[in-house]
Scaffold this motif. Sequence first.
Motif, short mmCIF file in Angstrom:
data_model
loop_
_atom_site.label_atom_id
_atom_site.label_comp_id
_atom_site.label_asym_id
_atom_site.label_seq_id
_atom_site.Cartn_x
_atom_site.Cartn_y
_atom_site.Cartn_z
N ASP A 14 -5.24 10.90 -3.13
CA ASP A 14 -5.71 9.66 -2.96
C ASP A 14 -6.52 9.43 -1.67
O ASP A 14 -7.09 10.34 -1.08
CB ASP A 14 -4.60 8.64 -2.77
CG ASP A 14 -5.08 7.34 -3.40
OD1 ASP A 14 -6.22 7.02 -3.80
OD2 ASP A 14 -4.15 6.47 -3.58
N LYS A 15 -6.93 8.33 -1.23
CA LYS A 15 -8.02 7.94 -0.05
C LYS A 15 -6.93 7.83 1.06
O LYS A 15 -5.77 7.52 1.18
CB LYS A 15 -8.61 6.76 -0.48
CG LYS A 15 -9.62 6.68 -1.73
CD LYS A 15 -10.35 5.62 -1.88
CE LYS A 15 -11.30 5.59 -2.96
NZ LYS A 15 -11.88 4.26 -3.38
N PRO A 16 -7.64 8.32 2.46
CA PRO A 16 -7.02 7.94 3.60
C PRO A 16 -6.72 6.45 3.69
O PRO A 16 -7.18 5.74 3.33
CB PRO A 16 -8.21 8.11 4.56
CG PRO A 16 -9.08 8.88 3.98
CD PRO A 16 -9.27 8.68 2.38
N ARG A 17 -5.31 6.24 4.43
CA ARG A 17 -4.94 5.06 4.51
C ARG A 17 -4.72 4.66 5.80
O ARG A 17 -4.69 5.57 6.76
CB ARG A 17 -3.41 4.93 3.90
CG ARG A 17 -3.40 5.03 2.35
CD ARG A 17 -1.84 4.96 1.89
NE ARG A 17 -0.88 6.09 2.42
CZ ARG A 17 0.24 6.19 1.88
NH1 ARG A 17 0.76 5.31 0.78
NH2 ARG A 17 0.79 7.18 2.33
N THR A 18 -4.93 3.26 6.43
CA THR A 18 -4.76 2.91 7.58
C THR A 18 -3.71 1.80 8.00
O THR A 18 -3.52 0.71 6.88
CB THR A 18 -6.31 2.34 7.98
OG1 THR A 18 -6.55 1.26 7.03
CG2 THR A 18 -7.38 3.24 7.89
N TYR A 70 -2.56 15.96 1.80
CA TYR A 70 -3.12 17.11 1.07
C TYR A 70 -1.70 17.63 0.34
O TYR A 70 -0.57 17.92 0.82
CB TYR A 70 -3.62 18.02 2.03
CG TYR A 70 -4.90 17.53 2.57
CD1 TYR A 70 -6.21 17.66 2.12
CD2 TYR A 70 -4.61 17.10 4.13
CE1 TYR A 70 -7.26 16.93 2.95
CE2 TYR A 70 -5.99 16.89 4.90
CZ TYR A 70 -7.21 16.79 4.37
OH TYR A 70 -8.30 16.55 5.02
N ASP A 103 0.71 -1.16 0.00
CA ASP A 103 0.01 -0.12 -0.06
C ASP A 103 1.00 1.34 0.16
O ASP A 103 0.32 2.48 -0.29
CB ASP A 103 -1.17 0.02 1.30
CG ASP A 103 -0.26 0.05 2.61
OD1 ASP A 103 1.01 -0.34 2.61
OD2 ASP A 103 -0.78 0.17 3.54
N GLN A 114 -6.40 16.77 -1.92
CA GLN A 114 -6.37 15.49 -1.20
C GLN A 114 -5.73 14.65 -2.12
O GLN A 114 -6.30 14.49 -3.15
CB GLN A 114 -7.75 15.17 -0.63
CG GLN A 114 -7.57 14.11 0.30
CD GLN A 114 -8.75 13.61 0.91
OE1 GLN A 114 -9.57 14.26 1.05
NE2 GLN A 114 -8.84 12.33 1.46
N ASP A 123 -2.32 10.73 -8.46
CA ASP A 123 -1.87 10.92 -7.12
C ASP A 123 -0.68 9.86 -6.59
O ASP A 123 -0.64 8.85 -6.92
CB ASP A 123 -2.76 10.82 -6.03
CG ASP A 123 -3.86 12.00 -6.01
OD1 ASP A 123 -3.56 13.05 -6.64
OD2 ASP A 123 -4.98 11.60 -5.91
N ASN A 139 -14.90 10.99 11.51
CA ASN A 139 -14.98 12.22 10.67
C ASN A 139 -13.88 13.32 10.85
O ASN A 139 -13.73 13.66 12.02
CB ASN A 139 -16.42 12.84 10.91
CG ASN A 139 -16.45 14.14 9.94
OD1 ASN A 139 -16.58 13.99 8.78
ND2 ASN A 139 -16.90 15.23 10.31
N VAL A 171 -3.83 10.88 6.44
CA VAL A 171 -4.70 11.68 5.33
C VAL A 171 -3.49 12.72 4.73
O VAL A 171 -2.96 13.27 5.58
CB VAL A 171 -5.91 12.24 5.67
CG1 VAL A 171 -6.47 13.14 4.39
CG2 VAL A 171 -6.80 11.49 6.18
#
Length: 551
Positions: A184-188, A205, A32, A182, A335, A169, A203
């Motif tokens: 890409d999407k948030p990663r965990t 930016y 990832d 922003q 991105d 949120n 997250v």
Amino acid sequence: MNPRDIAVYCLTCLLLLCMPLAQAASFTASVDRMQLNAGESVQLILESDDTTQFLTPDLSPLKPFFELLSSRQVNRLSTATGVERPVTQWLLTLLPKQTGFVIIPPLSLGDLQSTPINLYIKDVTEQNIGQLEPVYIDTQLDRDWVYIQAQVILTLRIYHAIPLFSDGNLTPLLLDNARVEQLDKPRTFERHINGVRHGVIEVSYAIFPQQSGLINIPPQTFSATLAGHDPHSLTPFTAQPGQRIEVKSARIPLQVKDIPNDYPTDAVWLPAQDISLTQSWTPSLDTPINIGTAVTRLLKLQAQGLPSSLLPDITPPASPDYKAYLDQPVFSHQDTELGLTSRREQRQAFVFQTPGQQSLAAIKLPWWNTITDQLEYAELAEQKLHLQTAMFNQVSPALMPSHSQPAAPLALIQQLIFWQTLSALLALLSLAGFILWWRARHQPAVIAASSSGPTPRSLQDDLKRACLSNDANNTRLALDAWARQYPETLADMAARDSTLSAALDALNSALYSENYSDWQGQALWQAIGNLSFNPQAQSSDDEQLPPLYPP
């Protein structure tokens, strides 16, 4: 063919069908992210489309370099190649055991083997502030200052040592006089801090300041619902499960510098990490080009760390040797871990008018390297072209490009032909519709139906045949059919002709007697033949009808 031969043939076909599937089987590995900090986990995704074997990957090569935190297997349908196919995925959460450059070694699945992956684990010191908080936000900028319109990456990492519901949120990042994208999407992932495992939500930016000076990045607020608390955790926490928690990030100042004095004043300001300029030609320039033929150049401008809207237009200089036509540019962006990668593609069509050696001027695009903090140039060398006259016939003067009637590029010519063909088709359809309407306008409102019954001549022949054959029954039927074509009845005809009256009385007597086989029809036929009619009698009734279209 006997049954044994049929079985062998079918088995051979099945083996031939299965061979491409076996050859197309693959085993791939991906992560990832390729850069992470010490103590953070990385997700390794192993994927195979070989569904003929029930095997698991050999993970023993990972043990010297990584700690396996979790693993799970997922079966799904993949449409990466445009066709749905079943694939099996193994999702592994790995914790690196060392820092620096680490290689994920090739892994095996039966006879298949994945390719190695390079990772970079950055060595960072443990945080002393906020590390005892169960939930907190760590905010980082990839640089302390930035040029105007240049990219700076803001990374927010939300650490939580307690389980949270998935209703978290984060307030949107809004900045005055700055463009925010922003990435890409948030990663965990997970990170171990002082022996405590933390879940991390990351997250990122990309910020592009639009004015110089000091910019303050405001605090961001993260809210979520507490799912529970580990009683064995070393971090004390008094909140109860189901309670809504809220944390804020720190305010970060950012210094924005103006355009450096070394940058050319007549050039577009392009601050980026990297800029490349390439070109391709259609047709190829390896062979001579006929004059009057359009040759197309595709210019590709790619920038790392710059929005696509800031990429400039590269217009070829005017020249009496050629005419240039420019298509609309195509913009795209992607991105990446380094921020925003933008592309600008534009097709340029050239039509040369004179044979011989021609050339296009070199392109030299200045840009500012934000990594080395110095001026650089993206260049294309001068392009040589060899033009020749058409071999088989000279180009017609009507087809030669001129100042009053420029030659259109191939794409414009194709569009013009398409619209001309469509217009001609619509004109033909309109003309056909007008002709049909005009013909229908001059047709009568009611078309008289043509009579499909017996004619007067055939009725008279039937009556003659019945009379001369002395058949009383058929004579009566034929006589009635013959009389219906006249406005007079048989009684009216008999009243004005005594011979016909006597012949009809003889026919009626024969029909109502017990034996009418002796009846002779010659007299009746002669009486009908001697009968006279008024020529205007038949149409007298029709003339009494009112006209269909009165004057």
